[in-house]
Design an enzyme around this catalytic site. Structure first.
Site, PDB file in Angstrom:
ATOM      1  CG  MET A 197     -61.124 -51.708  -0.768  1.00 12.10           C
ATOM      2  SD  MET A 197     -61.173 -52.700  -2.251  1.00 12.10           S
ATOM      3  CE  MET A 197     -62.365 -51.810  -3.217  1.00 12.10           C
ATOM      4  N   GLY A 198     -59.434 -47.380   0.787  1.00  9.13           N
ATOM      5  CA  GLY A 198     -58.800 -46.084   0.564  1.00  9.13           C
ATOM      6  C   GLY A 198     -59.604 -45.204  -0.377  1.00  9.13           C
TER       7      GLY A 198
ATOM      8  CG  LEU B 255     -59.867 -43.048   3.261  1.00  8.37           C
ATOM      9  CD1 LEU B 255     -59.183 -42.758   4.600  1.00  8.37           C
ATOM     10  CD2 LEU B 255     -60.717 -44.317   3.366  1.00  8.37           C
TER      11      LEU B 255
ATOM     12  N   GLY C 217     -68.315 -40.941   3.047  1.00  4.71           N
ATOM     13  CA  GLY C 217     -68.921 -42.199   3.501  1.00  4.71           C
ATOM     14  C   GLY C 217     -68.000 -42.891   4.499  1.00  4.71           C
ATOM     15  CG  HIS C 218     -64.299 -44.481   3.110  1.00  6.14           C
ATOM     16  ND1 HIS C 218     -64.004 -43.915   1.900  1.00  6.14           N
ATOM     17  CD2 HIS C 218     -64.479 -45.802   2.869  1.00  6.14           C
ATOM     18  CE1 HIS C 218     -63.992 -44.844   0.956  1.00  6.14           C
ATOM     19  NE2 HIS C 218     -64.290 -46.000   1.510  1.00  6.14           N
TER      20      HIS C 218
ATOM     21  CD  GLN D 223     -79.039 -49.050   4.813  1.00  5.43           C
ATOM     22  OE1 GLN D 223     -79.193 -48.458   5.878  1.00  5.43           O
ATOM     23  NE2 GLN D 223     -79.940 -49.059   3.843  1.00  5.43           N
TER      24      GLN D 223
ATOM     25  CB  VAL E  33     -72.488 -40.542   3.427  1.00  7.43           C
ATOM     26  CG1 VAL E  33     -72.230 -39.073   3.113  1.00  7.43           C
ATOM     27  CG2 VAL E  33     -72.286 -40.822   4.913  1.00  7.43           C
TER      28      VAL E  33
ATOM     29  CB  SER F  25     -69.322 -44.682  -4.695  1.00 11.93           C
ATOM     30  OG  SER F  25     -68.453 -45.612  -5.318  1.00 11.93           O
TER      31      SER F  25
END
Ligand code: AMP
Length: 282
Positions: free
Chosen positions: A30-31, A33, A36-37, A148, A176, A185
């Site tokens: 969902m951008g 970023l 984690g992404h 995860q 991460v 997040s």
């Protein structure tokens, strides 16, 4: 790196790929970023010939009272990050292109979506499974990379791939974390400095549960009490759930065996954070 905004151009890009050899890896996001992404993109880059990332804030997976309007959007930074990560194609459709006016199809996974996040956010998972199915149909990846951090989502997407006989695999990638253990997040940026410190308690509680299991404690209530104590002392952190569950069907366990997942969700003011740890019972 190519950027595509329209469904039509994505179709023609994919049809050309049909003729070429090699694995297509896909990272739906969902951008806004973050690391984690990035870890998902790096994993895809390592194992796939072609890497596709989507950036789409999916209105269907937000409840009416949730934060769709103020969800962070940073397309230029996202595009730069994708380019730097060696992504081949960035797909970023506008919502009206992706869900035209007369859109009326929903994809739903049943029992796995009933508990935990599904209970707290009743329309969330059907939003996720609908968008993911559409994206899978468009990109037709061989592998899709998910974090995860959203453990229930991983199980739900796996179920969908299985039930719809999609010829692809989901790869679950490790969470991460920040140095204090907080899962990275997009929503962390909403936390005040004070809340940011308190937010670390969720992963601390999960680690406490994991350590209790590792030291041989098998009484679920005892483990639960130890975890809750970490959050319970704090009036700024509202616990929504902390549960020790079967890692395949997410049913709460009374007896621990095999691999279990400890799931947690908390609220700090209006911000909801989720996290989990997988633990192998020795
Ligand atoms: P989102 O943009 O929040 O929908 O997330 C897109 C993907 O990134 C999902 O598969 C998430 O599980 C994954 N993701 C989000 N945060 C993390 C993290 N801290 N570590 C690993 N993966 C993550």
């Amino acid at each position: 790196m190519r950027v595509i905004h329209s469904v039509r151009n994505l179709h023609s890009w994919r049809n050309k790929k049909e003729l070429l050899e090699g694995t297509i890896g896909f990272v739906p996001t969902m951008g806004a970023l973050h690391d984690g992404h990035l870890s998902l993109m790096q994993r895809a880059r390592k194992h796939c010939r072609t890497v596709v990332v989507s950036v789409f804030v999916n209105p269907l997976q937000f409840g009416e009272t949730e934060d769709l309007g103020r969800y962070p959007r940073s397309f230029h930074a996202d595009r730069r990050l994708c380019r730097e990560a060696g992504v081949d194609l960035l797909f970023a459709p506008p919502p009206e292109e992706f869900y035209p006016e007369n859109f009326q199809t929903t994809v739903r996974v049943n029992s796995l979506t009933q508990r935990w996040e599904g209970e707290a956010r009743p329309t969330h998972f059907q939003g996720v499974t609908t968008v993911v199915t559409k994206l899978f149909c468009l990109v037709r990846p061989h592998r899709a990379y998910f974090g995860q951090k959203d453990y229930q989502q991983c199980l739900v997407v796996n179920q969908l791939i299985h039930d719809l006989n999609l010829d692809m695999r989901m790869i679950r990638c490790p969470t991460v974390r920040e140095s204090d253990g907080l899962a990275v997040s997009s929503r962390n940026q909403y936390l005040s400095a004070h809340q940011r410190v308190q937010a670390g308690l969720l992963s601390k509680a999960l680690r406490q549960g994991r350590d209790a299991i590792r030291t041989g404690i098998r009484n679920v209530r005892t483990i639960q009490a130890r975890m809750e104590k970490i959050l319970g002392n704090n009036s700024d952190v509202h616990m929504e759930y902390l549960a020790i569950c079967d890692s395949k069907n997410l049913e709460p366990l009374t007896q621990l065996r095999g691999t279990v997942v400890i799931l947690g969700a908390v609220r700090l003011g209006t911000i909801r954070l989720i996290d989990n740890l997988l633990v192998r019972c020795p």
